[in-house]
Design a protein around this motif. Structure first.
Motif, PDB file in Angstrom:
ATOM      1  N   TYR A 207      28.726  54.921  26.678  1.00  0.00           N
ATOM      2  CA  TYR A 207      27.962  55.133  27.925  1.00  0.00           C
ATOM      3  C   TYR A 207      27.140  56.419  27.820  1.00  0.00           C
ATOM      4  CZ  TYR A 207      26.849  55.183  32.874  1.00  0.00           C
ATOM      5  OH  TYR A 207      26.188  55.178  34.080  1.00  0.00           O
ATOM      6  N   ARG A 246      26.229  48.607  24.623  1.00  0.00           N
ATOM      7  CA  ARG A 246      26.410  47.796  25.836  1.00  0.00           C
ATOM      8  C   ARG A 246      27.554  46.792  25.669  1.00  0.00           C
ATOM      9  NH1 ARG A 246      22.680  48.802  29.549  1.00  0.00           N
ATOM     10  NH2 ARG A 246      20.628  49.624  28.935  1.00  0.00           N
ATOM     11  N   ALA A 247      27.757  46.351  24.455  1.00  0.00           N
ATOM     12  CA  ALA A 247      28.857  45.409  24.224  1.00  0.00           C
ATOM     13  C   ALA A 247      30.206  46.062  24.508  1.00  0.00           C
ATOM     14  CB  ALA A 247      28.800  44.910  22.781  1.00  0.00           C
ATOM     15  N   LYS A 250      30.871  46.011  28.291  1.00  0.00           N
ATOM     16  CA  LYS A 250      30.882  44.713  28.970  1.00  0.00           C
ATOM     17  C   LYS A 250      32.281  44.398  29.513  1.00  0.00           C
ATOM     18  CE  LYS A 250      29.503  39.893  28.366  1.00  0.00           C
ATOM     19  NZ  LYS A 250      28.971  38.869  27.404  1.00  0.00           N
ATOM     20  N   GLY A 251      32.327  43.945  30.749  1.00  0.00           N
ATOM     21  CA  GLY A 251      33.576  43.496  31.350  1.00  0.00           C
ATOM     22  C   GLY A 251      34.481  44.600  31.871  1.00  0.00           C
TER      23      GLY A 251
END
Length: 827
Positions: A207, A246-247, A250-251
């Motif tokens: 991030y 970004r992977a 995710k979630g």
């Protein structure tokens, strides 16, 4: 922006990565120098992005560090995290520099909405600003980068290594060099240890990289400065794709959070408080950061001032010698300048004369410190916090980090308001103040509190906000909920007492309804006996505070009657542990009955036809007489129960002994009859263990039984005769009981008893009182000697002196008001 302006060659080098140690004054100074040299157009700081809207408050004149960013889940305020910042924190220095320079500041760490959603089962107040695993990595084996670097350099103390290489380092021409060196060291550590047990940092650092890229696009690739923990610098230099970062994100779970500034303290910055990113000596670091020059001399001057305030003889000569010794120690140990270790050793040797006792005071007050920050009123806050702040100002009750005692006189309006506020906060679980024993008066109009404001109390306030928007409304709702959910009868009576102390009249009807229902259904005498004292104390405090406690009085009297009826059968067939517990119940009920009688019982609630008649007549004299009659009747009933218990063989010995002692102290049992009771209990036919238990009940448990044996040789002789006749085998069994009983006596009492036993019976026989064995004791009152004390007593109290013991009138010392507050004479 040219390289000449930057002061070093950084063209095309990318963002200015300033890896720091959190709460390190050396890092803070280096960050300020680097920012002044680099002049970035934007500053990114490790912290939750939700704080971007609050960063401008850092420039407010009312904002005084140490402070902390507090984030909490809206629906569950207990799920929260702090990001503390001190004056010497590099992040705070960067924020203030940006505010003064007009440069935008943004926080770039993983949002608190994600980190708090991942911390449902973790400590609500253990968040760390930018340290690896800020929200905690449960079960992970984590390395301390500073400890590894210190060990590599040959140091056994990471704090001492950091002082030598950073805090005592002079400024160089290249202000960016220290950050490059520290970044390289962290790169080597990460190559060796991987994530070092900080696996969650992979997500946080992904991030951060996304935020750095966004800032570079907006302000320029070389015009962004990043202030973060040095551990993260290698990760921010890492070449990754946006898709890969970004992977990782995710979630992620997400929660709705609120964020604000709250005051913090140096003590909570300390690692000893459990704060993982803390330092061992925040007060010392604060001094190093703020001292313009000669930090050792200034520090030792502070220490001398503190010790002088504590009445220790410390002069300027002590300071001079301590400075010389600290310099000498630093030179002998090969250190560039004296550090905390050297100054502490010098203080111990020169100012404390080798004692660690005053040195512990220096550590507590200066090395750690009690500095409490301040936050401006414009900072966001829950409504309950705003109401609390308003009340604190109205009552002139300022939160402080140092523990202090507060003496309250409830007859004064301001003190009564302070008492109500503190009691209401305790009901809400906000432990700002804790009741303490009063040293001066034992009257119910006096209260003593120990106050200390801890930063985590801000979380407790946020949690309590679910009960209401004001302190009184929240405390009322919380009390009603606690009453309905209470498990034991004693819990409900204790809650009723707390409601009266907090003056919550709207909560009392609910509490009293629950109390009456529980009392009617509970048949356990132990539960009833546990509940009665708190209920009677409630009557007492209600009387002092002018609270209507009629319903409490009715329940208390009914509860007492049920105890009277159920106590004899409940005391039969008890084992040793149950008997000791029942003895405690008997003591509690006795105190409660005495207080209930003193209050007149019926004065707190209508009891019987006599009180009703008094109420209807409206005469205060009749009302007082009826109340007195009810109180006296209750005492008589209680004494009759005690007499039954004291004479019943099926009752445990420790309970029978206690009942006999209470009857003797209350004048309901003559000395001859008490001696007969003891003789029966200690007869040859009684089991030795049961006889020892009776003795424990009669003269043990802190009841002043030692002095009773000193003054009544008949009782002492009976105990001595019984003990002399106990067989060897039985003596081994009863010895622990007797040791527990007699070890509670004062040393002087034990010594006197030993002398009396060694001397044997007095000349007058075992049935006579102590005559010539101990000087000062006689067989009867010496009226002339008793009268002699009255003039001195009157002088001490500042009141008129009446007739003495020899006057035969029973008059004594009077305060001259004739309001019934006279002190009865010795006779």
């Amino acid at each position: 922006m040219s390289d000449e302006v930057r002061g070093t060659t950084r063209a095309g080098a990318g963002p200015l990565l300033l890896g720091v140690r959190h709460h390190g004054p050396g890092s803070a100074r280096a960050v300020r120098a680097a920012l002044e040299a680099g002049l970035p157009r934007a500053v990114l700081i490790e912290g939750p992005p939700e704080a971007d809207a609050l960063v401008e408050l850092a420039a407010d004149e009312a904002m005084r560090p140490p402070v902390a960013l507090l984030a909490h889940v809206v629906d569950e305020p207990g799920r929260s995290a702090f990001w503390p910042l001190a004056e010497f924190s590099p992040e705070w220095v960067a924020i203030r520099w940006a505010a003064d320079a007009g440069v935008p500041v943004r926080f770039m760490d993983l949002p608190a909405a994600h980190s708090l959603a991942q911390r449902e089962t973790e400590d609500a107040a253990a968040g760390e600003p930018g340290e690896p695993g800020a929200a905690g990595d449960a079960g992970a084996v984590r390395i301390d980068p500073l400890a590894v670097l210190a060990e590599t350099a040959g140091y056994d103390d990471p704090e001492r290594w950091w002082e030598d290489v950073v805090e005592h380092r002079g400024g160089g021409e290249d202000v960016f060099a220290p950050f490059e060196a520290l970044g390289e060291a962290m790169s080597a550590l990460r190559e060796e240890y991987g994530t070092g047990g900080h696996d969650r940092d992979l997500v946080r650092e992904a991030y951060m990289r996304i935020q750095v890229r966004a800032a570079q696009r907006e302000f320029g690739a070389d015009d962004v400065a990043v202030v973060c923990g040095a551990w993260h610098v290698p990760a921010l230099r890492q070449k990754t794709t946006v898709a890969a970062d970004r992977a990782l994100l995710k979630g992620l779970p997400k929660a709705k959070v609120d964020m604000t500034w709250v005051p913090w303290t140096h003590r909570r910055l300390s690692r000893a408080s459990g704060y993982g990113a803390g330092i061992a000596s925040p007060g010392w670091y604060g001094h190093l950061f703020s001292a313009p020059d000669r930090p050792v001399e200034r520090w030792l001057t502070k220490v001398a001032r503190l010790l002088r305030d504590e009445d220790r003889l410390v002069s300027s000569a002590h300071v001079i010698e301590a400075v010389r010794l600290a310099d000498t120690l630093a030179a002998m140990r090969g250190r560039p300048l004296p550090g905390l270790t050297e100054t502490t050793d010098a203080i111990r040797a020169v100012m404390c004369e080798g004692s660690d006792v005053p040195l512990s005071l220096v550590h507590d007050k200066l090395v750690v410190g009690d500095v409490l920050g301040e936050v401006p009123d414009s900072a966001p806050a829950v409504p309950l916090q705003r109401d609390l702040t308003r009340l604190q100002r109205k009552l002139r009750l300022k939160p402080e980090a140092t523990e202090r005692e507060l003496e309250l006189d409830l007859r004064k309006e301001t003190d009564a308001g302070r008492s109500r506020l503190l009691h209401r906060l305790r009901l809400l679980g906000i432990g700002w103040g804790e009741p303490a024993a009063s040293r001066g008066s034992t009257g119910t109009f006096r209260e003593t509190w120990r106050l200390r404001w801890q930063p985590e109390l801000s979380v407790r306030v946020a949690e309590a906000g679910v009960w209401g928007t004001t302190v009184v409304a929240a405390a009322t709702a919380r009390a009603e909920s606690d009453a309905i959910g209470a498990g034991a009868l004693a819990d409900v009576t204790a809650l009723a007492e707390r409601c009266l102390l907090a003056e919550l009249p709207d909560a009392l009807p609910v509490v009293m309804r629950v109390l009456a229902d529980r009392a009617a259904l509970d048949a356990d005498v132990g539960h009833l006996a546990q509940a009665l004292p708190a209920l009677v104390r409630s009557l007492r405090y209600g009387d002092v505070r002018g609270t209507d406690t009629a319903a409490l009085g009715e329940v208390a009297v009914g509860l007492a009657e049920r105890v009277f009826v159920g106590l004899p059968p409940a005391c039969a067939g008890l084992d040793q542990d149950a008997a000791l517990e029942m003895r405690g119940h008997v003591d509690s009920v006795h105190q409660a009955v005495g207080l209930l009688g003193d209050l007149g019982a019926g004065s707190a609630g209508s009891v019987g036809s006599a009180e009703s008649a008094a109420a209807s007549s409206g005469g205060e004299t009749a009302r007082s007489g009826a109340a007195t009659a009810v109180g006296a009747g209750m005492r008589d009933r209680w004494y009759s129960v005690l007499r039954v218990l004291g004479q019943r063989d099926s009752v445990a010995g420790v309970v029978r002994g206690r009942c006999a002692r209470i009857l003797l102290d209350g004048g309901e049992l003559a000395e001859e009859e008490a001696a007969r009771f003891m003789g029966l209990a200690l007869s040859r036919g009684t089991e030795p263990a049961e006889a020892a238990a009776w003795i424990e009940g009669f003269v043990g448990g802190g009841s002043g039984g030692g002095m009773l044996l000193v003054h009544d040789e008949r009782l002492l002789g009976l105990v001595d005769d019984w003990l002399s006749g106990v067989s060897d085998a039985a003596f081994t069994d009863v010895l622990p009981l007797l040791r527990r009983t007699f070890s509670a006596y004062e040393p002087g009492v034990r010594r006197t008893l030993g002398e009396l036993v060694r001397r044997g019976p007095a000349a007058g026989g075992a049935s006579s009182a102590v005559t010539g064995a101990i000087p000062g004791f006689g067989t009867e009152l010496d009226a002339e000697r008793a009268d002699a004390v009255l003039p001195v007593l009157g002088l001490l109290l500042g009141v008129a002196v009446g007739g003495g013991a020899g006057s035969g009138s029973g008059a004594g010392v009077s305060d001259g008001r004739g309001d019934g507050n006279e002190l009865v004479g010795v006779g």
